[in-house]
Enzyme design. Structure first.
Site, PDB file in Angstrom:
ATOM      1  N   PHE B 208      81.979  14.126  33.882  1.00  0.00           N
ATOM      2  CA  PHE B 208      81.117  15.232  34.288  1.00  0.00           C
ATOM      3  C   PHE B 208      81.932  16.489  34.505  1.00  0.00           C
ATOM      4  O   PHE B 208      83.164  16.468  34.519  1.00  0.00           O
ATOM      5  CB  PHE B 208      80.388  14.872  35.593  1.00  0.00           C
ATOM      6  CG  PHE B 208      81.325  14.678  36.756  1.00  0.00           C
ATOM      7  CD1 PHE B 208      81.844  15.770  37.435  1.00  0.00           C
ATOM      8  CD2 PHE B 208      81.711  13.415  37.151  1.00  0.00           C
ATOM      9  CE1 PHE B 208      82.737  15.597  38.491  1.00  0.00           C
ATOM     10  CE2 PHE B 208      82.608  13.240  38.200  1.00  0.00           C
ATOM     11  CZ  PHE B 208      83.111  14.335  38.877  1.00  0.00           C
ATOM     12  N   LEU B 209      81.221  17.559  34.706  1.00  0.00           N
ATOM     13  CA  LEU B 209      81.818  18.811  35.147  1.00  0.00           C
ATOM     14  C   LEU B 209      80.980  19.261  36.339  1.00  0.00           C
ATOM     15  O   LEU B 209      79.755  19.307  36.238  1.00  0.00           O
ATOM     16  CB  LEU B 209      81.770  19.822  33.998  1.00  0.00           C
ATOM     17  CG  LEU B 209      82.450  21.160  34.199  1.00  0.00           C
ATOM     18  CD1 LEU B 209      82.888  21.707  32.849  1.00  0.00           C
ATOM     19  CD2 LEU B 209      81.563  22.156  34.906  1.00  0.00           C
ATOM     20  N   HIS B 329      94.268   9.414  35.502  1.00  0.00           N
ATOM     21  CA  HIS B 329      94.110   8.162  36.244  1.00  0.00           C
ATOM     22  C   HIS B 329      93.966   6.917  35.356  1.00  0.00           C
ATOM     23  O   HIS B 329      93.573   5.868  35.836  1.00  0.00           O
ATOM     24  CB  HIS B 329      93.001   8.268  37.322  1.00  0.00           C
ATOM     25  CG  HIS B 329      91.673   8.755  36.863  1.00  0.00           C
ATOM     26  ND1 HIS B 329      90.955   9.705  37.534  1.00  0.00           N
ATOM     27  CD2 HIS B 329      90.925   8.415  35.816  1.00  0.00           C
ATOM     28  CE1 HIS B 329      89.819   9.931  36.909  1.00  0.00           C
ATOM     29  NE2 HIS B 329      89.773   9.144  35.866  1.00  0.00           N
ATOM     30  N   SER B 385      83.640  15.364  46.945  1.00  0.00           N
ATOM     31  CA  SER B 385      84.919  15.044  46.319  1.00  0.00           C
ATOM     32  C   SER B 385      86.001  15.488  47.284  1.00  0.00           C
ATOM     33  O   SER B 385      85.749  16.269  48.205  1.00  0.00           O
ATOM     34  CB  SER B 385      85.068  15.779  44.989  1.00  0.00           C
ATOM     35  OG  SER B 385      84.080  15.358  44.081  1.00  0.00           O
ATOM     36  N   HIS B 404      91.219   6.684  42.724  1.00  0.00           N
ATOM     37  CA  HIS B 404      90.829   7.700  41.731  1.00  0.00           C
ATOM     38  C   HIS B 404      89.380   8.149  41.880  1.00  0.00           C
ATOM     39  O   HIS B 404      88.934   9.035  41.176  1.00  0.00           O
ATOM     40  CB  HIS B 404      91.075   7.193  40.327  1.00  0.00           C
ATOM     41  CG  HIS B 404      89.963   6.376  39.741  1.00  0.00           C
ATOM     42  ND1 HIS B 404      89.399   5.308  40.398  1.00  0.00           N
ATOM     43  CD2 HIS B 404      89.313   6.474  38.559  1.00  0.00           C
ATOM     44  CE1 HIS B 404      88.456   4.791  39.631  1.00  0.00           C
ATOM     45  NE2 HIS B 404      88.376   5.465  38.524  1.00  0.00           N
ATOM     46  N   GLY B 405      88.632   7.523  42.782  1.00  0.00           N
ATOM     47  CA  GLY B 405      87.234   7.918  42.925  1.00  0.00           C
ATOM     48  C   GLY B 405      86.598   7.134  44.052  1.00  0.00           C
ATOM     49  O   GLY B 405      87.289   6.584  44.913  1.00  0.00           O
ATOM     50  N   ALA B 406      85.270   7.080  44.029  1.00  0.00           N
ATOM     51  CA  ALA B 406      84.579   6.327  45.068  1.00  0.00           C
ATOM     52  C   ALA B 406      84.551   4.846  44.708  1.00  0.00           C
ATOM     53  O   ALA B 406      84.612   3.974  45.582  1.00  0.00           O
ATOM     54  CB  ALA B 406      83.157   6.853  45.225  1.00  0.00           C
TER      55      ALA B 406
END
Lengths: 141, 481
Positions: B208-209, B329, B385, B404-406
């Site tokens: 996504f952006l 990542h 984020s 690297h994320g949720a």
């Protein structure tokens, strides 16, 4: 016939056929349905496909990777996949050969669904059942 | 529940382990960074078993590591880190993944949330038009064959030199946007054909952006160094090497089976397929992987170039976007570490894990060396984020790595069940978040509920001493495939 299987991050595919060739054809159809809505694709052009692998599972992964290449790189809206050969050669290697029919994909006619990155070996299975053959394969999306 | 769950024991409030068990084929222990609640979620899929499988790989040095956002992948868990001895160890294409150098780039705008909010819809529409996701539309920067070869060797700096960015952009990118030792000749014609036209596209799935604003600063000095302040608008770009990297992984996985037989390697899961780093196949893969990584950095650079046009188009020439940092990542990199007082030369596989080098490390750009490497952790769509900075503990405990994320919690099918994309879009809009997606499923499958709580994941990596908090970011506009 094919159905979608659950996976936390990715997506799985289970495909059945009376023969191994039908199973491979159904798996190809399932992969196409995950990538796009090709229900309106016409059988206007033919592409020859061949793949090989050290065993039947490897052949299935490599075969579906060929189909994915047609979908993602060549940009084909696949109408049908006719698997002509799917067998073990005399040297023990498994080989598949067939024809993909379809047409160049247009977004308006064949809307995209998910981008499949690759065909994984995760929990990969090809097995004989009472009615024929069944394959299970997970895709990275 | 994974079989390995019965052997999981707490070590600290933020870490658990599965002790080495040679009988089960483990060559080392598994260390999981998580709290009790996250462990309960981790135990819902097979990721823990996958981390145990990784501990069986030849030449593994130190523990098989799992970050708090760990979830089931294929072969390696997503959120896994494994270091392999450079001379005796193996390299596994599955330990990098199909999306080589999938990563995140954060850029800051000289605009406040109050400048952007009134024109948010126009901005989101404009970005959606300018930056294709790549499902239906090709990239706008399709390059010729010769240029593509140069991009594979030259990465983000090549893009900058050829007019797609500013000198400073590559400097604030991990590895300065280019891994040395790439060989475009080891990348198949098919990979180039598949990926070349996709340069400058986002991809689908979780890519996504996001237009975001800085909600809260947690570390004033680090935020100053990164040029960000409360209320400022930033953009997070999450994407990778597109079809080019996917095909490189496909090509090499197909060669691994027969090669492993030659090297006498047997594994619990075929997707872990690997070869000795020093073998011909291992070296060829690494040369191709580096080329794909460079393509990914070039891709994020291309997207930034298009994004700059969108911002200037809406807000005028003053809306200059500057890179804060860019991290990958999904990668395998040769690094020098110290393990229990011993210097080790290792290939660190980070599969859904981010490098997080601490203050003082020479790999960090001079402007950030005093605060630690910026780490960008995207949360789920519509939540938050984080910007972190690498902390000292990361070198001792996780080969300089964090999450690297949720981390996903629900499968895509489960996320879609009983929900309507328009309703989800309306709910998010009522919370001030505009979502524009190429596909309906793109919205449903990336629902906030499909993910773990990103704040909790961050508490663990901070509590474990792997990173420090710098800022929490809130989304305003989401563009996705």
């Amino acid at each position: 016939m094919f159905e979608i299987l659950e996976h936390t991050a990715d997506i799985g595919l289970r495909a059945w056929g009376g023969t191994q060739r039908e199973m491979a054809s159904e798996a190809s159809r399932g992969l196409t349905a995950i990538v796009m809505d090709a229900s309106r694709a016409k059988a206007a052009v033919e592409w020859e496909v061949s793949a090989a692998g050290e065993d039947q599972e490897a052949l299935l992964v490599n075969w579906l990777s060929e189909i994915l290449y047609l979908l993602d790189a060549t940009g084909v809206a696949i109408h049908s996949v006719d698997v002509a050969d799917w067998e073990m050669a005399s040297n023990g290697e498994w080989r598949g050969r067939g024809v993909v029919r379809g047409e160049p994909r247009r977004e308006e006619e064949h809307p995209a669904r998910l981008i499949v990155k690759g065909i994984t070996w995760h929990q990969l299975q090809v097995r004989k059942t009472g009615e024929g053959w069944c394959a299970e394969v997970y895709l990275d999306v | 529940m994974p079989a390995a769950a019965q052997y999981l024991e707490p070590v600290t409030p933020y870490s658990f382990r599965v002790a080495k068990n040679a009988q089960r084929g483990m060559k080392t222990e598994v260390v999981v960074y998580a709290n009790r609640r996250l462990v309960a979620q981790i135990e819902q899929d097979l990721s823990l078993d996958q981390a145990v499988n990784v501990s069986m790989l030849p030449g593994i040095v130190g523990p098989s590591l799992a970050m708090p956002d760990i979830h089931q992948g294929y072969g390696f868990p997503i959120g896994g880190v494994a270091a392999m001895d450079w001379q005796e160890g193996v390299v596994s294409p599955g330990g990098v993944g199909f999306d080589i150098n999938c990563g995140v780039r954060l850029v800051r705008a000289p605009l406040g949330v109050e400048d952007v909010r009134p024109r948010l819809r126009e901005l989101v529409e404009r970005i959606f038009r300018d930056i294709p996701c790549g499902t239906g539309r090709k990239g706008r920067l399709d390059t010729g064959k010769k240029q593509l070869e140069e991009i594979l060797a030259g990465g983000a700096p090549w893009m900058v030199k050829n007019g797609y960015g500013w000198e400073r952009d590559a400097e604030f990118t991990e590895e300065r946007g280019c891994l040395a030792g790439a060989d475009p000749g080891e990348i198949s014609a098919r990979a180039k054909e598949r990926g070349g036209p996709q340069l400058g596209t986002l991809g689908s799935g979780n890519h996504f952006l996001e237009v975001q604003f800085v909600e809260e600063i947690h570390h004033a000095e680090a935020a100053r160094a990164m040029g960000i302040e409360e209320g400022q608008v930033v953009v997070l770009i999450h994407c990778g090497s597109r079809g080019l990297g996917h095909q490189v992984c496909t090509d090499f996985l197909a060669q691994m089976g027969p090669a492993m037989k030659r090297y006498g390697i047997t594994l619990p899961d075929r997707q872990l397929a690997c070869v000795p780093i020093q073998s011909e196949e291992g070296q060829k893969y690494l040369k191709a992987m580096r080329g794909a990584a460079n393509f990914a950095w070039a891709n994020r650079q291309a997207i930034l170039h298009l994004l700059r046009e969108s911002f200037v188009g809406v807000f005028g020439a003053r809306a200059r976007l500057e890179v804060v940092y860019d991290v990958c990542h999904n990668i395998a990199k040769r690094e020098k570490h110290v393990l229990e007082g011993r210097r080790v030369d290792v290939l660190v596989h980070r599969k859904g894990a981010t490098r997080a080098f601490p203050p003082g490390h020479t790999e960090i750009p001079a402007a950030y060396r005093g605060i630690g490497q910026p780490v960008l952790v995207p949360g789920s769509m519509g939540t938050a984020s984080w910007i972190l900075a690498g902390a000292g503990g990361s070198m001792e405990r996780s080969f300089g790595s964090v999450c690297h994320g949720a981390g996903r919690l629900l499968s895509r099918t489960a996320a879609r069940k009983g929900r309507d994309a328009r309703q989800v879009q309306a709910d998010l809009e009522s919370r001030g978040i505009l979502v524009k997606s190429e596909t309906r499923d793109g919205i449903l499958e990336e629902l906030p509920e499909a993910y773990k709580n990103v704040d909790e994941v961050i508490e663990v990596v901070v509590g474990a001493g792997l990173a420090t908090k710098v800022a929490r970011l809130r989304p305003m506009g989401v563009i996705k495939g």
